[in-house]
Design a protein around this motif. Structure first.
Motif, PDB file in Angstrom:
ATOM      1  N   ASP A  90     -11.281  -8.426   6.392  1.00 14.71           N
ATOM      2  CA  ASP A  90     -11.021  -6.994   6.600  1.00 14.71           C
ATOM      3  C   ASP A  90      -9.746  -6.791   7.414  1.00 14.71           C
ATOM      4  O   ASP A  90      -8.952  -5.882   7.140  1.00 14.71           O
ATOM      5  N   THR A  93      -6.806  -7.315   5.260  1.00 18.11           N
ATOM      6  CA  THR A  93      -6.587  -6.133   4.426  1.00 18.11           C
ATOM      7  C   THR A  93      -5.888  -5.040   5.225  1.00 18.11           C
ATOM      8  O   THR A  93      -4.964  -4.380   4.726  1.00 18.11           O
ATOM      9  N   THR A  94      -6.324  -4.845   6.471  1.00 12.57           N
ATOM     10  CA  THR A  94      -5.686  -3.849   7.331  1.00 12.57           C
ATOM     11  C   THR A  94      -4.207  -4.183   7.542  1.00 12.57           C
ATOM     12  O   THR A  94      -3.345  -3.297   7.480  1.00 12.57           O
ATOM     13  N   LYS A  96      -2.280  -6.014   5.590  1.00 16.30           N
ATOM     14  CA  LYS A  96      -1.548  -5.827   4.329  1.00 16.30           C
ATOM     15  C   LYS A  96      -1.307  -4.350   4.052  1.00 16.30           C
ATOM     16  O   LYS A  96      -0.223  -3.956   3.591  1.00 16.30           O
ATOM     17  N   ASP A  97      -2.312  -3.515   4.330  1.00 15.76           N
ATOM     18  CA  ASP A  97      -2.158  -2.069   4.138  1.00 15.76           C
ATOM     19  C   ASP A  97      -1.075  -1.508   5.059  1.00 15.76           C
ATOM     20  O   ASP A  97      -0.284  -0.646   4.657  1.00 15.76           O
ATOM     21  N   ALA A  98      -1.065  -1.988   6.310  1.00 12.90           N
ATOM     22  CA  ALA A  98      -0.060  -1.522   7.276  1.00 12.90           C
ATOM     23  C   ALA A  98       1.340  -1.912   6.825  1.00 12.90           C
ATOM     24  O   ALA A  98       2.286  -1.120   6.927  1.00 12.90           O
ATOM     25  N   LEU A 100       2.258  -2.544   3.715  1.00 14.71           N
ATOM     26  CA  LEU A 100       2.580  -1.779   2.511  1.00 14.71           C
ATOM     27  C   LEU A 100       3.025  -0.360   2.869  1.00 14.71           C
ATOM     28  O   LEU A 100       4.013   0.153   2.322  1.00 14.71           O
ATOM     29  N   GLN A 101       2.294   0.251   3.792  1.00 10.59           N
ATOM     30  CA  GLN A 101       2.634   1.608   4.226  1.00 10.59           C
ATOM     31  C   GLN A 101       4.017   1.644   4.869  1.00 10.59           C
ATOM     32  O   GLN A 101       4.825   2.541   4.574  1.00 10.59           O
ATOM     33  N   GLU A 104       6.696   1.129   2.130  1.00 13.35           N
ATOM     34  CA  GLU A 104       6.901   2.334   1.318  1.00 13.35           C
ATOM     35  C   GLU A 104       7.716   3.378   2.077  1.00 13.35           C
ATOM     36  O   GLU A 104       8.614   4.009   1.508  1.00 13.35           O
ATOM     37  N   MET A 136      -0.166   4.213  11.552  1.00 13.69           N
ATOM     38  CA  MET A 136      -0.426   2.812  11.202  1.00 13.69           C
ATOM     39  C   MET A 136      -0.837   2.005  12.431  1.00 13.69           C
ATOM     40  O   MET A 136      -1.726   1.164  12.374  1.00 13.69           O
ATOM     41  N   GLU A 257       3.884 -10.036   3.778  1.00 15.04           N
ATOM     42  CA  GLU A 257       2.930  -9.621   2.731  1.00 15.04           C
ATOM     43  C   GLU A 257       2.520 -10.810   1.876  1.00 15.04           C
ATOM     44  O   GLU A 257       1.335 -11.003   1.591  1.00 15.04           O
ATOM     45  N   GLU A 261      -1.229 -12.468   1.625  1.00 12.07           N
ATOM     46  CA  GLU A 261      -1.917 -12.453   0.328  1.00 12.07           C
ATOM     47  C   GLU A 261      -2.420 -13.849  -0.044  1.00 12.07           C
ATOM     48  O   GLU A 261      -3.572 -14.018  -0.455  1.00 12.07           O
TER      49      GLU A 261
END
Length: 280
Positions: A90, A93-94, A96-98, A100-101, A104, A136, A257, A261
């Motif tokens: 988890d 995932t957090t 990776k999301d951070a 990605l955000q 972007e 974030m 990233e 992954e």
């Protein structure tokens, strides 16, 4: 290290077995680099952590290892480790999301800068970027708290078999590496204020210098600092510097990233292997 091998020899492959030696070497290497604070060093640790989990997967294929994990008296510890591994996934995932955000927002801001918008328009876009970073960081803060929770559980003393001890060591090192990733992504700007009249010890001065060096090596933080500086100075001549820092930040994010992954996939494989062993 000999004592470690001896303690593990009861229900692990022979102390001379290459995989046992490799696991210990990888653990020691990662422990020695826990202070990693640059994107390249953290990326190197993510790669090393992936290799460590790969070695653990090999270890889990040995009948002796599987017999040890399948013992009823080990069930509680195994389940606790599985709970911890799920939380670590988890956290991955957090992270990776951070990333990605942030990527972007970085790409969007770069696109806007290339269009050469007016000063007021750019200032608004800069603020949107900083607002996104702030949101974030809240998610990262929660993930760091979860890591601390897992770490506290691992520090609880108990009678563990050799295999469980190895898995706990691997989980502890995984926590350390992920903590460095999260801190790198979200580390706030170092406090620059200091009381001129106060006496600052040499040790504190060295610590400040180290912190400043870490900042210089943090591409994500540099980009954020450049944006803040541009807003504060209200001088759009600094835009070129912002563009430069954003490009460096994007490259750094890409490397992290990819590292997260590949690590996530390896951790999932290890978790599935352990689940299969105890369910047989």
């Amino acid at each position: 290290m000999a004592a470690s091998y001896h303690a593990r020899s009861n229900n692990l492959p022979s102390r001379q077995h290459p995989i046992v030696s490799q696991i210990d070497e990888n653990l020691n290497r990662l422990r020695a680099s826990q202070s990693a604070s640059t994107s390249s060093s953290i990326g190197h640790n993510l790669s090393g952590l992936k290799d460590l989990h790969k070695c653990v997967d090999v270890l889990l294929q040995f009948p002796l290892t599987q017999q040890a994990l399948a013992q009823e008296k080990q069930r509680e510890m195994v389940e606790e480790l599985l709970d911890g591994s799920l939380m670590l996934l988890d956290v991955c995932t957090t992270a990776k999301d951070a990333l990605l955000q942030t990527k972007e927002c970085t790409q969007e801001l770069q696109s806007i800068l290339r269009k050469r918008c007016g000063a007021e328009g750019l200032a608004n876009e800069f603020r949107k970027y900083l607002t996104s970073r702030k949101a974030m960081k809240k998610a990262i803060c929660k993930a760091l708290q979860n890591l601390k929770h897992i770490q506290n559980k691992l520090s609880t003393p108990g009678e563990n078999g050799a295999v469980i001890s190895v898995l706990r060591d691997v989980e502890a090192v995984t926590i350390s590496v992920l903590e460095s990733v999260l801190s790198f992504i979200s580390r706030p700007e170092a406090e620059s204020k200091s009381s001129r009249w106060s006496l600052v010890s040499k040790l504190m001065h060295q610590k400040k210098e180290m912190c400043e060096e870490e900042q210089k090596a943090n591409e994500i933080l540099n980009a954020e600092a450049a944006v803040r500086s541009c807003i504060k100075s209200k001088n759009m001549k600094h835009v070129e510097n912002v563009q430069k820092e954003l490009q460096s930040s994007e490259l750094s994010i890409q490397d992290l990233e990819e590292g997260l992954e590949t690590l996530s996939r390896r951790m999932i494989k290890t978790r599935v292997t352990v689940l299969n062993i105890i369910s047989c």
